[in-house]
Design a protein around this motif. Structure first.
Motif, PDB file in Angstrom:
ATOM      1  N   SER A 158       0.858  -0.713   0.130  1.00 10.07           N
ATOM      2  CA  SER A 158       0.063   0.382  -0.029  1.00 10.07           C
ATOM      3  C   SER A 158       1.095   1.363   0.105  1.00 10.07           C
ATOM      4  CB  SER A 158      -1.030  -0.077   0.593  1.00 10.07           C
ATOM      5  OG  SER A 158      -2.237   0.797   1.477  1.00 10.07           O
ATOM      6  N   LEU A 159       1.675   1.426   0.727  1.00  6.19           N
ATOM      7  CA  LEU A 159       2.707   2.791   0.805  1.00  6.19           C
ATOM      8  C   LEU A 159       4.077   2.284   0.085  1.00  6.19           C
ATOM      9  CD1 LEU A 159       3.654   2.105   4.579  1.00  6.19           C
ATOM     10  CD2 LEU A 159       2.314   3.593   3.755  1.00  6.19           C
ATOM     11  N   ALA A 160       3.773   1.489  -0.966  1.00 11.51           N
ATOM     12  CA  ALA A 160       4.504   1.647  -1.831  1.00 11.51           C
ATOM     13  C   ALA A 160       3.738   2.241  -3.547  1.00 11.51           C
ATOM     14  CB  ALA A 160       5.078   0.260  -2.851  1.00 11.51           C
ATOM     15  N   ARG A 161       3.143   1.569  -3.925  1.00 10.72           N
ATOM     16  CA  ARG A 161       1.113   2.488  -4.921  1.00 10.72           C
ATOM     17  C   ARG A 161       1.810   4.442  -4.351  1.00 10.72           C
ATOM     18  NH1 ARG A 161      -1.594  -2.467  -2.942  1.00 10.72           N
ATOM     19  NH2 ARG A 161      -2.761  -0.871  -1.736  1.00 10.72           N
ATOM     20  N   MET A 162       1.881   4.135  -3.087  1.00 10.61           N
ATOM     21  CA  MET A 162       1.434   5.719  -2.758  1.00 10.61           C
ATOM     22  C   MET A 162       2.731   6.830  -2.831  1.00 10.61           C
ATOM     23  SD  MET A 162       1.387   7.655   0.895  1.00 10.61           S
ATOM     24  CE  MET A 162       2.582   7.139   2.251  1.00 10.61           C
ATOM     25  N   TYR A 163       4.081   5.930  -2.576  1.00 14.41           N
ATOM     26  CA  TYR A 163       5.129   6.527  -3.585  1.00 14.41           C
ATOM     27  C   TYR A 163       5.548   6.580  -4.221  1.00 14.41           C
ATOM     28  CZ  TYR A 163       6.601   6.041   1.498  1.00 14.41           C
ATOM     29  OH  TYR A 163       6.803   5.942   3.448  1.00 14.41           O
ATOM     30  N   GLY A 164       4.667   5.300  -4.993  1.00 10.63           N
ATOM     31  CA  GLY A 164       4.085   5.465  -6.550  1.00 10.63           C
ATOM     32  C   GLY A 164       3.443   6.839  -7.188  1.00 10.63           C
ATOM     33  N   ALA A 165       2.785   7.055  -6.309  1.00 12.01           N
ATOM     34  CA  ALA A 165       1.925   8.525  -7.061  1.00 12.01           C
ATOM     35  C   ALA A 165       2.425   9.611  -6.990  1.00 12.01           C
ATOM     36  CB  ALA A 165       0.801   8.344  -5.657  1.00 12.01           C
ATOM     37  N   PHE A 166       3.027   9.604  -5.757  1.00 17.96           N
ATOM     38  CA  PHE A 166       4.174  10.966  -5.771  1.00 17.96           C
ATOM     39  C   PHE A 166       5.146  11.412  -6.701  1.00 17.96           C
ATOM     40  CE2 PHE A 166       8.278  13.457  -4.470  1.00 17.96           C
ATOM     41  CZ  PHE A 166       7.326  14.119  -3.347  1.00 17.96           C
ATOM     42  N   ARG A 167       6.207  10.095  -6.658  1.00 18.41           N
ATOM     43  CA  ARG A 167       7.001  10.090  -8.510  1.00 18.41           C
ATOM     44  C   ARG A 167       6.048  10.389  -9.680  1.00 18.41           C
ATOM     45  NH1 ARG A 167      12.528   7.913  -7.284  1.00 18.41           N
ATOM     46  NH2 ARG A 167      12.229   7.561 -10.001  1.00 18.41           N
TER      47      ARG A 167
ATOM     48  N   GLN B 254       7.564   0.882   7.673  1.00 19.85           N
ATOM     49  CA  GLN B 254       7.642   0.431   6.346  1.00 19.85           C
ATOM     50  C   GLN B 254       9.509   1.080   5.431  1.00 19.85           C
ATOM     51  OE1 GLN B 254       7.199  -1.988   5.692  1.00 19.85           O
ATOM     52  NE2 GLN B 254       5.209  -3.026   7.153  1.00 19.85           N
ATOM     53  N   ARG B 255      10.105   1.398   5.890  1.00 19.43           N
ATOM     54  CA  ARG B 255      10.793   2.336   5.811  1.00 19.43           C
ATOM     55  C   ARG B 255      11.726   1.855   4.364  1.00 19.43           C
ATOM     56  NH1 ARG B 255      15.309   4.436   9.688  1.00 19.43           N
ATOM     57  NH2 ARG B 255      14.165   4.412  10.880  1.00 19.43           N
ATOM     58  N   PRO B 256      11.316   0.740   4.533  1.00 12.41           N
ATOM     59  CA  PRO B 256      12.249   0.070   3.001  1.00 12.41           C
ATOM     60  C   PRO B 256      11.274  -0.287   1.778  1.00 12.41           C
ATOM     61  CG  PRO B 256      12.452  -1.507   4.640  1.00 12.41           C
ATOM     62  CD  PRO B 256      11.804  -0.378   5.472  1.00 12.41           C
ATOM     63  N   ALA B 257      10.731   0.070   1.871  1.00 17.30           N
ATOM     64  CA  ALA B 257       9.274   0.288   0.853  1.00 17.30           C
ATOM     65  C   ALA B 257       9.858   1.961  -0.306  1.00 17.30           C
ATOM     66  CB  ALA B 257       8.146   0.769   0.904  1.00 17.30           C
ATOM     67  N   LEU B 258       9.471   3.320   1.314  1.00 12.28           N
ATOM     68  CA  LEU B 258      10.270   4.405   1.026  1.00 12.28           C
ATOM     69  C   LEU B 258      11.497   4.635   0.288  1.00 12.28           C
ATOM     70  CD1 LEU B 258      10.154   7.308   0.988  1.00 12.28           C
ATOM     71  CD2 LEU B 258      10.865   7.482   2.669  1.00 12.28           C
ATOM     72  N   ALA B 259      12.938   4.029   0.845  1.00 15.51           N
ATOM     73  CA  ALA B 259      13.395   3.942   0.002  1.00 15.51           C
ATOM     74  C   ALA B 259      13.917   2.650  -1.819  1.00 15.51           C
ATOM     75  CB  ALA B 259      15.243   2.767   0.640  1.00 15.51           C
ATOM     76  N   GLN B 260      12.787   1.979  -1.360  1.00 21.55           N
ATOM     77  CA  GLN B 260      12.786   1.287  -2.747  1.00 21.55           C
ATOM     78  C   GLN B 260      12.425   2.647  -3.824  1.00 21.55           C
ATOM     79  OE1 GLN B 260      10.946  -1.783  -2.080  1.00 21.55           O
ATOM     80  NE2 GLN B 260      11.844  -3.015  -0.841  1.00 21.55           N
ATOM     81  N   ALA B 261      11.615   3.348  -3.377  1.00 20.32           N
ATOM     82  CA  ALA B 261      11.126   4.643  -4.376  1.00 20.32           C
ATOM     83  C   ALA B 261      12.006   5.354  -5.362  1.00 20.32           C
ATOM     84  CB  ALA B 261       9.817   5.013  -3.506  1.00 20.32           C
TER      85      ALA B 261
ATOM     86  N   ALA C 271      17.667   6.481  -5.435  1.00 19.35           N
ATOM     87  CA  ALA C 271      18.974   7.161  -5.494  1.00 19.35           C
ATOM     88  C   ALA C 271      19.120   8.271  -4.342  1.00 19.35           C
ATOM     89  CB  ALA C 271      19.490   8.250  -7.012  1.00 19.35           C
ATOM     90  N   ALA C 272      18.482   8.382  -3.626  1.00 19.07           N
ATOM     91  CA  ALA C 272      18.216   9.295  -2.588  1.00 19.07           C
ATOM     92  C   ALA C 272      18.654   8.369  -1.020  1.00 19.07           C
ATOM     93  CB  ALA C 272      16.794   9.606  -2.284  1.00 19.07           C
ATOM     94  N   GLU C 273      19.601   8.943   0.307  1.00 18.23           N
ATOM     95  CA  GLU C 273      19.950   8.828   0.905  1.00 18.23           C
ATOM     96  C   GLU C 273      18.695   8.494   2.266  1.00 18.23           C
ATOM     97  OE1 GLU C 273      22.916   9.671   4.601  1.00 18.23           O
ATOM     98  OE2 GLU C 273      22.977  10.410   2.898  1.00 18.23           O
ATOM     99  N   VAL C 274      18.043   8.237   3.237  1.00 19.56           N
ATOM    100  CA  VAL C 274      16.885   8.150   4.009  1.00 19.56           C
ATOM    101  C   VAL C 274      17.813   8.315   5.472  1.00 19.56           C
ATOM    102  CG1 VAL C 274      15.029   6.842   5.314  1.00 19.56           C
ATOM    103  CG2 VAL C 274      15.734   6.631   2.420  1.00 19.56           C
TER     104      VAL C 274
END
Length: 469
Positions: free
Chosen positions: A101-110, A130-137, A140-143
């Motif tokens: 669900s969070l991956a889809r949210m971050y995907g919408a942002f992208r 689910q911090r890894p979902a943010l890192a995967q989205a 190229a960015a550091e978390v």
């Protein structure tokens, strides 16, 4: 602008645009046909992120029903106008907080923001799910942990420890110093204080080693004292305001509408006596908006402080001016003086030269205080060299001033003690010499000398007693 391509499992829509405003919405429908998730962004939000994509902060706010609001904000530079709400670049309420669900949210942002390819740093709450979902989205960015969230969490935890009142006040005051001036010495001081005053069994939950992690504080410590105050207040105002709207328990459709309205008009519920409300009511005969005139005046005052004052003096005055900009100012006029009231304190500024005020700051440091700066702001004037003493001015003959002070000090120290020699005279010479050492040096020397004085005072008077320097 071109339509955003649809995402798997999400419907995309463009809200009815005005002449130059177009909002983008991505949503999912539940089994009953009602909205189950939503990602929302106005054209203004997208424009801000396109200009400042380097550092992005993700804030999560929960509500009693179990839903979560995700607020995306730019954490580096931000527009000078619009207040803290101008940092908001995206709002989202996911269907749930599973990794998918969070991956889809971050995907919408992208999908909404092509500039996210330029994002280099993501700042997050230590408890972000689910911090890894943010890192995967954002590959190229550091978390990294957000200093804003870290300090708020630490503040709450300290208050929950039920420490003795004096110890709690000392820790919270030191935390405040660390938030606004994130030097290595301040962070070490905070770390040592917690280690000494909190029982060992409670220390692990505080994660005090975060205070010593230079990577966490790297971006924040680049800010000056005044910039830190603005940044932290911006985030507090924005996250608190949007969280209150979100927690009202509305349907998802009504909730996103209310959030959008709050974003577009955060001042609608301002107290009439607030500075922002007073600014809106001010007349402007020259055509420019009051906000623009006020912003230009404030920037000119800050630049004049940096141009004329030594670095320590400029830092002191900028922190005073930060209070002026964020507070209510009541200004009364008389024949020979202006009555300046900032928040609850009222003092008198001398109209001749605007160089003297009855407040403690001006009397002790002989520097422009918040009341003098407020008067400058009111009259659209800038700081002039004659408004502060010679020792604070750039290019002053510091060497000669220091020599004069040292000669007088040596004369006192070499003389034999007798009853006629007033003790206060000796103290005044010592104070003057220390002032010269602190004011006429580089920033690095200032930090080193001040830290030495701090340690001497603490060891002399006793541990954990705050000595006023």
């Amino acid at each position: 602008s071109a339509p955003v391509p649809p995402l798997a499992g999400l419907a995309m829509a463009q809200a009815p645009p005005g002449p130059s405003l177009r909002s983008l919405v991505a949503y999912e429908l539940g089994a009953s046909g009602s909205m189950a998730s939503v990602s929302f962004q106005t054209a203004a939000m997208g424009g801000v992120f396109a200009c400042f994509p380097r550092v992005l902060l993700v804030h999560r706010a929960g509500e009693p029903a179990g839903r979560a609001l995700y607020i995306f904000l730019v954490a580096g530079p931000a527009p000078a106008q619009g207040g803290g709400m101008a940092r908001v670049v995206h709002l989202a309420i996911p269907r749930g907080e599973s990794a998918g669900s969070l991956a889809r949210m971050y995907g919408a942002f992208r999908a909404f923001n092509p500039a996210c390819a330029q994002t280099q740093l993501l700042l997050v709450d230590p408890d972000l799910p689910q911090r890894p979902a943010l890192a995967q989205a954002f590959p190229a960015a550091e978390v990294q942990l957000s200093v804003f969230h870290l300090c708020k969490r630490l503040q709450v935890q300290i208050q929950q420890l039920t420490l003795e009142g004096r110890a709690e006040r000392l820790i919270l005051a030191t935390l405040s110093d660390t938030m606004y001036a994130a030097t290595k010495s301040n962070r070490r001081k905070m770390h040592a204080l917690l280690r000494d005053l909190v029982t060992p069994d409670l220390l692990p939950r505080l994660h005090i080693d975060w205070l010593l992690d230079d990577e966490i504080w790297a971006t924040h410590r680049e800010r000056t004292w005044g910039e830190s105050i603005y940044y932290l207040r911006d985030l507090e105002m924005v996250t608190q305001g949007l969280s209150e709207v979100f927690s009202a328990g509305l349907s998802l459709e009504s909730c996103i509408t209310s959030l959008a309205q709050h974003y577009q008009n955060p001042r609608s519920s301002l107290d009439p006596s607030s500075p922002a409300a007073k600014l809106e009511a001010t007349e402007n005969p020259e055509g420019d908006s009051d906000e623009e005139i006020n912003r230009r005046t404030e920037e000119c005052i800050k630049q004049s402080l940096r141009d004329i004052c030594t670095e320590p003096a400029a830092c002191l005055c900028l922190s005073e001016f930060a209070v002026v900009q964020k507070s209510v100012q009541l200004i009364g006029t008389g024949e020979d003086a202006l009555s300046i009231q900032v928040l609850e304190d009222a003092y008198t500024v001398d109209l001749k030269g605007l160089s003297s005020c009855t407040c403690h700051f001006n009397q002790v440091f002989q520097l422009p205080c918040r009341h003098i700066l407020a008067a400058l702001n009111l009259d659209r004037k800038t700081l002039q060299p004659e408004m502060l003493s010679r020792q604070w001015q750039k290019g002053s003959d510091a060497r000669q001033a220091g020599r004069d002070s040292a000669d007088g000090l040596l004369e006192i120290l070499k003389s034999s003690w007798n009853e006629s020699l007033d003790k206060s005279l000796l103290v005044s010479f010592l104070t003057e010499e220390i002032s010269q050492l602190l004011t006429h040096c580089s920033r690095e020397e200032f930090e080193c000398r001040y830290r030495t004085l701090r340690e001497l005072a603490d060891s002399w008077i006793g541990p954990y007693i705050k000595v006023k320097l």
